[in-house]
Design a protein around this motif. Structure first.
Motif, PDB file in Angstrom:
ATOM      1  N   SER A  39       0.812  -1.211   0.000  1.00  0.00           N
ATOM      2  CA  SER A  39       0.000   0.000   0.000  1.00  0.00           C
ATOM      3  C   SER A  39       0.844   1.259   0.000  1.00  0.00           C
ATOM      4  CB  SER A  39      -0.923   0.007   1.225  1.00  0.00           C
ATOM      5  OG  SER A  39      -1.532   1.252   1.400  1.00  0.00           O
ATOM      6  N   SER A  56       0.426  -3.576  -9.336  1.00  0.00           N
ATOM      7  CA  SER A  56      -0.505  -4.455  -8.642  1.00  0.00           C
ATOM      8  C   SER A  56      -1.943  -3.960  -8.848  1.00  0.00           C
ATOM      9  CB  SER A  56      -0.188  -4.493  -7.146  1.00  0.00           C
ATOM     10  OG  SER A  56      -1.228  -5.116  -6.433  1.00  0.00           O
ATOM     11  N   VAL A  57      -2.815  -4.845  -9.324  1.00  0.00           N
ATOM     12  CA  VAL A  57      -4.222  -4.485  -9.552  1.00  0.00           C
ATOM     13  C   VAL A  57      -4.911  -4.172  -8.231  1.00  0.00           C
ATOM     14  CG1 VAL A  57      -6.439  -5.294 -10.435  1.00  0.00           C
ATOM     15  CG2 VAL A  57      -4.331  -5.924 -11.610  1.00  0.00           C
ATOM     16  N   LYS A  58      -4.610  -4.987  -7.224  1.00  0.00           N
ATOM     17  CA  LYS A  58      -5.289  -4.862  -5.932  1.00  0.00           C
ATOM     18  C   LYS A  58      -4.777  -3.667  -5.132  1.00  0.00           C
ATOM     19  CE  LYS A  58      -6.197  -8.703  -3.771  1.00  0.00           C
ATOM     20  NZ  LYS A  58      -6.007  -9.938  -2.948  1.00  0.00           N
ATOM     21  N   HIS A  59      -3.445  -3.443  -5.132  1.00  0.00           N
ATOM     22  CA  HIS A  59      -2.857  -2.435  -4.234  1.00  0.00           C
ATOM     23  C   HIS A  59      -2.419  -1.154  -4.947  1.00  0.00           C
ATOM     24  CE1 HIS A  59      -2.922  -5.646  -1.322  1.00  0.00           C
ATOM     25  NE2 HIS A  59      -2.118  -6.393  -2.053  1.00  0.00           N
ATOM     26  N   GLU A  90      -0.610 -10.588  -8.851  1.00  0.00           N
ATOM     27  CA  GLU A  90      -1.754  -9.917  -9.483  1.00  0.00           C
ATOM     28  C   GLU A  90      -1.331  -8.559 -10.034  1.00  0.00           C
ATOM     29  OE1 GLU A  90      -4.889  -9.774  -6.585  1.00  0.00           O
ATOM     30  OE2 GLU A  90      -5.362 -11.879  -6.811  1.00  0.00           O
TER      31      GLU A  90
END
Length: 459
Positions: A141, A317-320, A450
């Motif tokens: 993050s 990163s797609v998620k973060h 990811e």
């Protein structure tokens, strides 16, 4: 997602590492007197501020992350930009990260080995663990890395405040004998002043860190220059006051003989609470390491995006929404530097390479005033400022070579120039076998982390 407060904390937190607490004696050793020593510390702060203001114009004119890289690319083309990324990615940035974490490990392990040095294996394992944790945090993050930086900066400012306030109290009590005839017996020459500046500016290194994350700043036109104007003078005031505090309890001779100046200060002033000093030095080094990882990871990412490194390093990163592969690569290289052990000497020899690229970058600002007049400049510094910084950079590069010529400087230059071979083969001639070999790794990383190319995230 990085605001003004986080920007100031990034600058202060990255600049103030272990140096000012552990070994400010390098400046004193070159000038040999209190007065010139304090003058050099203040002058280094002024020079760092001038350099950062030049970078503020560059950062608001070319709003790309990656620090010096995009500026050199715009002004001089891909070759100087590649040589900068080549030197930074493989030597200066990861080795600096490794040394900061080794400093953390020494202070963190010291209380468990009273009366003797901690085993090297313990120090190296702790340093590696610190690199892994910081790498994971910054991969997960942007906000988490930024919040951690804010906390650690606040923690290190506590010990800075304790040392400064203690010094002021001692001065108020009349502890001023070490400041009498403060310029007496000083060793002043072009060579000694240059080397004193060289060591002082090393402690200020990190003044350009926000330019590595320009794309992640909220309102960069406002927050980039404001963070610089507030952050670097704040560091300068702290450095000068901390040195004054040291001299209230130590003579020049005692300071030069001390292995860890802040610890000596704590033992004499804060006893029986002297344990506070090593604890907060741990926080300080962690904060500096976190700031270095947060910003240098973006340099790897930008180099990958430009095709100067493996393409996978430019994935996000797609998620973060973090450049996770770039940060992990940077952490892995830093761990490799921990294995051989003491690389302080190596960093000293390569630090002059940093000023080669600082000078080139500020020169790029001067060049683009004439070649890229159409570019919008929300901040425009007087032309005399980049001229001064460029001239000082030339002096800083030449000073150690002239004063103490060693073969290691030649090796350093040869390493930088060896990047030309890599550039010709893999960038200019586009030998793509490294990309083909890395394709299976890229596919596995995409699934594991990811991560996808930046344009896919945007879509």
């Amino acid at each position: 997602k990085v605001g003004l407060v986080s920007g100031i904390c990034m600058i202060v937190g990255t600049i103030i590492g272990s140096g000012i607490f552990v070994s400010p004696k390098s400046v004193l050793a070159n000038v040999e007197a209190v007065g010139p020593c304090l003058t050099i510390w203040a002058a280094c702060g002024v020079l760092a501020t001038l350099g950062a203001l030049c970078f503020a114009e560059l950062g608001t004119m070319i709003t790309k992350s990656g620090g010096e890289y995009p500026y050199l690319m715009e002004a001089f083309g891909p070759i100087p930009a590649f040589l900068f990324s080549w030197t930074s990615l493989l030597v200066t940035k990861p080795s600096s990260f490794a040394i900061i974490c080794l400093s953390f490990a020494e202070y963190a392990s010291a209380p468990f080995y009273p009366g003797c040095d901690p085993p090297q294996v313990v120090i190296k394992c702790l340093a590696a663990a610190a690199i892994v944790v910081i790498t994971i945090v910054n991969s997960l993050s942007v906000k988490l890395g930024s919040y951690l930086q804010n906390f650690l900066t606040a923690a290190k400012m506590i010990i800075v405040t304790i040392i400064i306030v203690s010094g002021i109290v001692l001065l108020a009590k009349g502890k001023t004998e070490n400041f009498k005839d403060s310029f007496k017996d000083s060793k002043i020459s072009v060579s000694s002043i240059s080397l004193a500046f060289y060591n002082g500016l090393w402690a200020y290194d990190g003044w350009n860190q926000l330019n590595y994350i320009t794309e992640e700043l909220k309102n960069p036109y406002r927050n980039l220059p404001l963070s610089i104007i507030i952050g670097i003078p704040l560091v300068t005031i702290c450095y000068v006051l901390i040195n004054i505090s040291y001299f209230t309890v130590m003579t020049s001779t005692e300071l030069l003989q001390s292995q860890a100046v802040a610890v000596t200060f704590g033992d004499r002033v804060l006893y029986p609470a002297s344990w506070i000093v090593p604890l907060f030095v741990v926080f300080s080094t962690l904060g500096s390491a976190n700031g270095t990882c947060f910003t240098a990871g973006r340099l790897v990412y930008v180099a990958g995006r430009e095709g100067h490194m493996l393409k996978v390093l430019s994935y996000i990163s797609v998620k973060h929404l973090t450049p996770a592969p770039a940060i992990i690569f940077y952490g892995a290289i830093a761990i490799i530097y921990i294995i051989p052990g003491d690389i302080d000497t190596l960093i000293n020899y390569f630090s002059f390479a940093v000023w080669i690229f600082y000078g080139l970058t500020v020169l790029a600002l001067i060049v683009m005033r004439f070649t890229r007049k159409e570019l919008r400049r929300p901040i425009r510094v007087p032309i005399i400022i980049p001229v001064i910084v460029t001239l000082v950079s030339i002096l800083l590069v030449l000073a150690p070579i002239i004063s103490a010529p060693e073969l290691a400087y030649l090796y350093c230059v040869l390493f930088i120039l060896s990047g030309l071979i890599v550039y010709v083969l893999f960038v200019h001639l586009k030998f793509n076998w490294p990309q083909k070999i890395s394709k299976p790794i890229t596919m596995h990383l995409q699934m594991l982390l990811e991560v996808v190319p930046e344009e896919e995230v945007t879509q």
